[in-house]
Structure formats: structure tokens, C-alpha cells
Design a protein around this motif. Structure first.
Motif, PDB file in Angstrom:
ATOM      1  N   GLN A 526      34.364  35.991  40.622  1.00  0.00           N
ATOM      2  CA  GLN A 526      34.552  36.579  41.923  1.00  0.00           C
ATOM      3  C   GLN A 526      35.683  37.480  41.900  1.00  0.00           C
ATOM      4  N   ILE A 527      35.438  38.882  42.666  1.00  0.00           N
ATOM      5  CA  ILE A 527      36.399  39.926  42.853  1.00  0.00           C
ATOM      6  C   ILE A 527      36.512  40.084  44.250  1.00  0.00           C
ATOM      7  N   TYR A 528      37.688  40.200  44.892  1.00  0.00           N
ATOM      8  CA  TYR A 528      37.919  40.287  46.405  1.00  0.00           C
ATOM      9  C   TYR A 528      38.833  41.751  46.142  1.00  0.00           C
ATOM     10  N   ASP A 562      27.699  37.444  36.163  1.00  0.00           N
ATOM     11  CA  ASP A 562      27.776  36.367  37.009  1.00  0.00           C
ATOM     12  C   ASP A 562      29.104  36.630  37.997  1.00  0.00           C
ATOM     13  N   CYS A 563      29.197  37.938  38.139  1.00  0.00           N
ATOM     14  CA  CYS A 563      30.632  38.143  39.193  1.00  0.00           C
ATOM     15  C   CYS A 563      29.798  38.712  40.388  1.00  0.00           C
ATOM     16  N   TRP A 564      30.573  38.349  41.583  1.00  0.00           N
ATOM     17  CA  TRP A 564      30.315  38.774  42.834  1.00  0.00           C
ATOM     18  C   TRP A 564      31.349  39.484  43.553  1.00  0.00           C
ATOM     19  N   VAL A 565      31.208  40.496  44.239  1.00  0.00           N
ATOM     20  CA  VAL A 565      32.243  41.229  44.801  1.00  0.00           C
ATOM     21  C   VAL A 565      32.370  41.120  46.312  1.00  0.00           C
ATOM     22  N   TRP A 566      33.486  40.469  46.796  1.00  0.00           N
ATOM     23  CA  TRP A 566      33.703  40.316  48.107  1.00  0.00           C
ATOM     24  C   TRP A 566      34.633  41.215  48.849  1.00  0.00           C
ATOM     25  N   LEU A 567      34.460  41.881  49.985  1.00  0.00           N
ATOM     26  CA  LEU A 567      35.503  42.894  50.498  1.00  0.00           C
ATOM     27  C   LEU A 567      35.940  42.214  51.875  1.00  0.00           C
ATOM     28  N   TYR A 568      37.307  42.345  51.657  1.00  0.00           N
ATOM     29  CA  TYR A 568      37.908  41.799  53.058  1.00  0.00           C
ATOM     30  C   TYR A 568      38.442  43.317  53.745  1.00  0.00           C
ATOM     31  N   ARG A 569      39.061  43.174  55.062  1.00  0.00           N
ATOM     32  CA  ARG A 569      39.629  44.240  55.686  1.00  0.00           C
ATOM     33  C   ARG A 569      41.027  44.104  55.707  1.00  0.00           C
TER      34      ARG A 569
END
Length: 652
Positions: A526-528, A562-569
């Protein structure tokens, strides 16, 4: 003035760089909306360049009214490129700038004289005597006389052929603050508090920000034969809607442009986000009712009517311009249940995925049960401010959490805080006879520099180093508070940031490489990342661009499959409810724990250097935003939580 919705060309099949248009608009000024600020700036720069060349062919001068601030920088950069690569000459160009702070020395870091030279004049062949900027050194008893002569000089050239404008958050154009009259002329103006607060970043603090400015008046601006106003980012969205769709009023000086016969607003999609055609496109044009648009429409209707999603009726849809949606999907009952279920499925207490669970309707996958998570934090406190609850939960649920602190954040440390730190080191070393005279001298020199520093001076390298140490120590303290080992904190110190000024360097290869290096080292599942897509000039946007580019280059590596990228504000805004793909709830106790984590950043508490127009501290902004997100879910008819952090997935 256009009093009815204006019909404009529908540009379906839009090419890159073309405006995003709709069939009908409610704007009272022609408006071009672009996908991003770069495309928009190129279009404006090309219009200016074409005008310059046309005047050259006619053997005439081209008289331009120019603006300062962040909005026109990319326009000036494109004009410089055309000068260097395409032979665009400025030998026939005469310019008049809108304004200047008062008092202001021309060589000051914040001077608009210096700004214009650095951003344009020093890079093109405009004759030195052909550019004019209000004089911030004129004695106060001579300002009125100077203002008259400034307008007379404009008239001596036959008036402005083209006026470029930005817009303030309160609707000002130039420094014509709310309350300025349509018949106002060039004058000395008291600056609104919100204007000064927005400029405080450039001056180091609100106390050092000038209270006055010399500005062209509204009459001077409206006299230009062509006026183009630029606006980028979601923070400008409310005032853009007021200026374009509201009435002509002195409380929004930009609305006076509704009376101009040849004005144009050029904005990006973020700045346009509050416009009727963007908020409710089904009211102004035929839309494709895909799932994204359906969620947007249903959640909008629920919020507007103050009714939970499951209580919306056929009549509600028909009465609010959505009859074609019902015609496509059938009854409101079925539509409501579908959207309600989608909203419910975004909520998870397991941001890293729930082990041994069916993950088909969960935002995150169950396997691997223990993930490597890499949180990118543009500044040393964005991790805990923006996703502190999720940060804590990832650790508590057994994931290996790393943080990549992308910049030092040194310019956001107050001078007195750095001086206190420097004095402490010097006194400590002297007290205990620590044999490191060179190191002690660094801190002694820094302390002396801070004591003698003038408002217009940049920090020395030693001072910047100390300020960076303060932010680094606070970030480590947060990691210890959450429970992750300090060696999982990676301080990237991206080079673009290290200018010592608010103005940063463009994103470079070295910046992308350090991001690639940490991703390769951690090999995350996971990448945030801070997904502040709306700000084209801020640190968050540059940091995000570096992550996007690094991921694109690494996407074919085995570990990235197998890496997902999630974006926060960030601390000021949240994703729209229909965009949210993962919402992580927090209990009252968890919210308090997040607050305590934010408190580890003591240099950013009790008087932030770059507070902006929002007087709340960061922990207050974060809590109120997280509570508002939870309240919105509750309003739509879902479970009631104390607070929520929201994320959108980026598919690369």
C-alpha cells in the motif's frame, strides 16, 4: 450583461489542451474550463503572444496589464519559452502592473518589481523603460499624485490592449478589496485581513505583512480592451461561482467584469467545481448516467433535500431534473438501495484489509494479511494530521508501516522557535564542555543571524538546517507515539523544496529518484499519498507529481504488481462524498489519540507561521473535517460515527 444561461459549443471529443465545455452554462461571463492549470496557462499565453505578433505586424506597441501572484506564473513561463524557442520578441511590448505592496522596496524578496523581473522581464527582450510597476517607495503624501500620473501614462499609450487578472479568495481583482466601487481609480488601498493572511506565507508572518497597497482601480481594469482572469484550485471555487453566477456587487469586485464586453474567465476544473454546470450537470445538459454520475446525483439530492438516501422518492428525482435517470434505471427504490449499498461498502475499520474475510465488497483486499504500508507525507506533519487515525490503525492491526517525509518543512518554523533551539544547543555544549567547537559555532552563528535578521532576508543555511532538525525531531516523536520504529521514518529532503523561500524549484529528476528509491526499498503493498490535486503551485501537488511519476516508472517491477495507491486529502478539504472509496471510522477515544499525535509537532502549534485565512490550528481543522465526513455519512442515512478519514484509490 448576460442575464440568461448562455449557450456555448459542446466540445465532446475534446483534444488535450482544449477547454472542458458544457452545452448550457449559468455563468454571466464567458468561461473556459481546462483540465489543469498548465493547459489553461498555455492557452492564455498563446493569446497574448498572438496579440504581440499582430501588433508587430501593424507596427504598433502592444500594451499589456500584468498581474502577480501564483496564478500567472505558468503563463509567464510559457511566454519565456516562446521567446527562447519560437522567437517571440517583446521589443514592442509596454506593460503596466496592477499593484504593489506599500511601503515596499523594489529589491525586497516580496516586491512585485522583483517578482516580475524574476518571472518574466529578465528572461525576454522587453526594453527596460517599457515596463511599469506601482512605486512602493513613494512618500505617502505623494501617492495620490503618483496614482494620477500612473493612469495618465497608461492613457498616453492609448490604454491597455489586454489585462491579465488573478482573483483573491474574497473576490478582489488587483488589490481592489470588497467595498471597492466600480468607478474607483488607481489609489492607495487598505488590505483586507483575508488578503493579508493569504500573503503571510510570503512575508513570514501576518505581523510582517503590509497593510496597504497601491492598486489600479476597477475603472482602470474595465477600460482594457480585453480582460482575462485566471483561477486555479478548489479554494477559489466559491468566489468563482459568486463572481460568475451571482449579481454584480461591490462585495465581490470580480463580479464587475460581468459589465465588460470582452472579458473571459480561464479556470481549471478544481476552481470550477462549485459552478452549476459542474455541481449539477444534469440540470444544464444531457449527461451519461454512469455509476460515478449516479452516485454524484443521488448524494447531491439527498443532501439538498435533507433526506436519507433510502427515503428519496420518484417525485424527488422528477422535481429536481433527474427524470431521465429514473427512465434509465427504473424506480427510486432500486436506485436508492444500490447507491446506499455502495456508500456502506466504503466504510471499513480495516484499512489494510481484514484477514480471513470475504473482500469482494470491501475497499481493501484481505491478502496479504500483513502488508507493508508506505505513507508519503509532504510535510513532516501531514501523515498524522490527514490520516492519523488510519496511520495508528494500520500499525495496531499488525502491518509494517513506513513514512516517507518528502520535505524538511523548514520554512514553516518560526524564527523564535529556531532561536530557542540554537541557544539551547550552545548553552548545553558550553555547560558540559562538549568538545565540538565547530558544531557549537554553527548554532552560535545561526542564533546571531536570527537575532539580526530583517524581514526581507532569507534564512542562512545554518538556520534552515536547525529548522529542519526541529521538524525532523517532531516527526520522529510522532512515529514513536504511533508505535513504529524510528528507522521506518525516511527523510527524503526532496531538493525542489530547499530554496529557503516560499517559491520552490520545479520538480526535477533528483526529486523523482529519491521517491523511487524509498518505494524500491520498502516494496509496499500500500502507498498512501496526499492527493491535493487541486493546488497546482503548492508543495503537496509537487510531491504528488513526484509519487505519480515514480510509480509509473516502477509499475512493471514485480513488487508493484500487488501495490495499491490510496490518496488522502490535506487539512483544509475532503473528498466529495461520491468520490470516497474507503472511509475509516474513528471512535471518540481514537480521535483524541490522533489529536495527541498532532501535538507532537510543537513548532506548528499555538501560532503557525503559515496559518492562512483559517485561524484554527491544524488539530482543530483535522477534527472538524473528520467529524463533518462522519456527519455526512450519517445524514445520508448510514451509521453514525464520531469521525472518519477518507481515501480515493489511484489506479496506475
Amino acid at each position: 450583461m448576460i442575464s440568461e444561461p448562455s449557450v456555448i459549443e459542446n466540445t465532446s471529443g475534446r483534444q488535450p489542451g482544449e477547454p472542458v465545455q458544457s452545452a448550457i452554462t449559468y455563468e454571466k461571463i464567458p468561461t473556459h474550463i481546462y483540465a489543469d492549470a498548465k493547459d489553461a496557462s498555455r492557452a492564455v499565453a498563446h493569446e497574448i503572444a498572438d496579440l504581440i505578433r499582430e501588433k508587430q505586424q501593424q507596427g504598433k506597441l502592444c500594451v499589456l496589464g500584468l498581474a502577480t501572484g501564483s496564478s500567472p506564473k505558468t503563463v509567464y513561463a510559457e511566454l519565456i519559452r516562446q521567446h527562447r524557442e519560437e522567437g517571440l520578441s517583446f521589443h514592442n511590448v509596454v506593460t503596466f502592473n496592477l499593484d504593489e505592496y506599500y511601503p515596499m522596496e523594489p529589491d525586497s524578496l516580496q516586491s512585485y518589481v522583483r517578482f516580475m523581473k524574476e518571472q518574466l522581464f529578465d528572461h525576454v527582450d522587453i526594453p527596460e523603460g517599457n515596463y511599469h510597476i506601482p512605486d512602493g517607495t513613494v512618500p505617502v503624501n505623494k501617492v495620490a499624485e503618483f496614482s494620477r500620473s500612473y493612469e495618465e501614462k497608461i492613457q498616453s499609450y492609448g490604454g491597455l490592449d489586454f489585462q491579465l487578472l488573478g482573483i483573491g479568495g474574497n473576490g478582489h481583482i488587483g488589490f481592489n478589496e470588497p467595498g471597492s466601487l466600480i468607478n474607483s481609480h488607481t489609489r492607495l488601498m487598505m488590505l483586507d485581513h483575508s488578503t493579508r493572511a493569504a500573503a503571510a506565507m510570503d512575508f513570514g508572518s501576518l505581523a510582517k505583512t503590509p497593510k496597504k497597497a497601491i492598486t489600479m482601480g476597477v475603472t482602470s481594469i474595465l477600460a482594457a480592451r480585453r480582460v482575462v482572469l485566471l483561477a486555479w484550485g478548489e479554494r477559489k471555487a466559491p468566489v468563482i461561482r459568486a463572481a460568475l453566477e451571482g449579481t454584480v456587487t461591490e462585495s465581490i469586485p470580480a463580479s464587475f467584469l460581468q459589465t465588460h464586453r470582452n472579458a473571459l474567465f480561464v479556470i481549471d476544473q478544481a476552481a470550477a467545481s462549485d459552478l452549476t454546470r459542474m455541481q449539477t450537470p444534469w440540470l444544464v445538459d444531457t449527461v451519461e448516467w454512469d455509476n460515478h454520475m449516479i452516485k454524484k446525483a443521488v448524494t447531491y439530492l439527498s443532501r439538498t433535500l435533507g433526506k436519507p438516501v433510502l427515503k428519496l422518492t420518484n417525485k424527488d428525482y422528477n422535481d429536481n431534473g433527474m427524470s431521465d435517470l429514473l427512465a434509465q434505471v427504473g424506480q427510486a427504490y432500486d436506485l436508492n438501495i444500490d447507491v446506499f449499498n455502495q456508500l456502506q461498502q466504503t466504510i471499513t475499520g480495516w484499512p489494510g484489509g481484514k484477514p480471513n474475510a470475504d473482500d469482494k465488497k470491501r475497499p481493501e483486499r484481505a491478502l496479504p494479511a500483513s502488508k507493508r504500508c508506505l505513507i508519503f507525507s509532504p510535510h513532516p506533519d501531514d501523515d498524522i494530521i490527514s490520516m492519523g487515525g488510519t496511520f495508528q490503525r494500520l500499525h495496531d492491526q499488525g502491518h509494517e508501516v513506513h513514512v516517507g517525509y518528502q520535505t524538511s518543512g523548514n520554512i514553516a518554523v518560526a524564527d523564535d522557535e529556531a532561536l530557542r533551539f540554537a541557544d539551547y544547543v550552545v548553552d548545553f555544549n558550553e555547560k558540559f564542555g562538549i568538545d565540538s567547537p565547530e558544531a557549537t559555532q554553527i548554532f552560535r552563528d545561526a542564533a546571531e543571524s536570527l537575532r539580526e535578521k530583517k524581514g526581507s532576508e532569507m534564512d542562512t543555511d545554518e538556520v534552515r538546517y536547525i529548522k529542519g532538525l526541529i521538524r525532523k525531531g517532531e516527526a520522529k516523536s510522532t512515529c514513536r507515539f504511533v508505535g513504529i520504529p524510528v528507522e521506518n521514518a525516511h527523510f527524503l529532503n526532496m531538493p525542489f523544496y530547499e530554496t529557503g523561500k516560499v517559491e520552490k524549484k520545479p520538480l526535477g529528476e533528483a526529486d523523482i529518484q529519491v521517491v523511487m528509491d524509498v518505494i524500491t526499498k520498502v516494496k509496499p503493498h500500500q502507498i498512501y499519498a496526499a492527493g491535493d490535486l487541486a493546488d497546482p503551485h503548492g508543495t503537496h501537488k509537487v510531491c504528488l507529481d513526484a509519487i505519480f511519476e515514480a510509480v509509473r516508472r516502477l509499475k512493471n517491477e514485480d513488487f508493484m504488481q500487488d501495490c495499491w495507491v490510496w490518496l488522502y486529502r490535506g487539512a483544509w478539504a475532503e473528498w466529495d462524498i461520491h468520490e470516497i472509496e474507503m472511509a475509516v471510522p474513528m471512535s471518540p477515544d481514537q480521535l483524541v489519540r490522533k489529536r495527541l499525535g498532532i501535538f507532537k509537532h510543537q513548532s506548528q502549534k499555538d501560532g503557525v507561521v503559515y496559518q492562512g485565512t483559517d485561524s484554527r490550528e491544524f488539530w482543530q481543522r483535522a477534527e472538524e473535517r473528520n467529524k463533518a465526513t462522519a456527519g455526512l455519512y450519517n445524514q445520508l442515512g448510514l451509521a453514525e460515527y464520531e469521525a472518519m478519514e477518507a481515501f480515493v484509490r489511484w489506479h496506475f
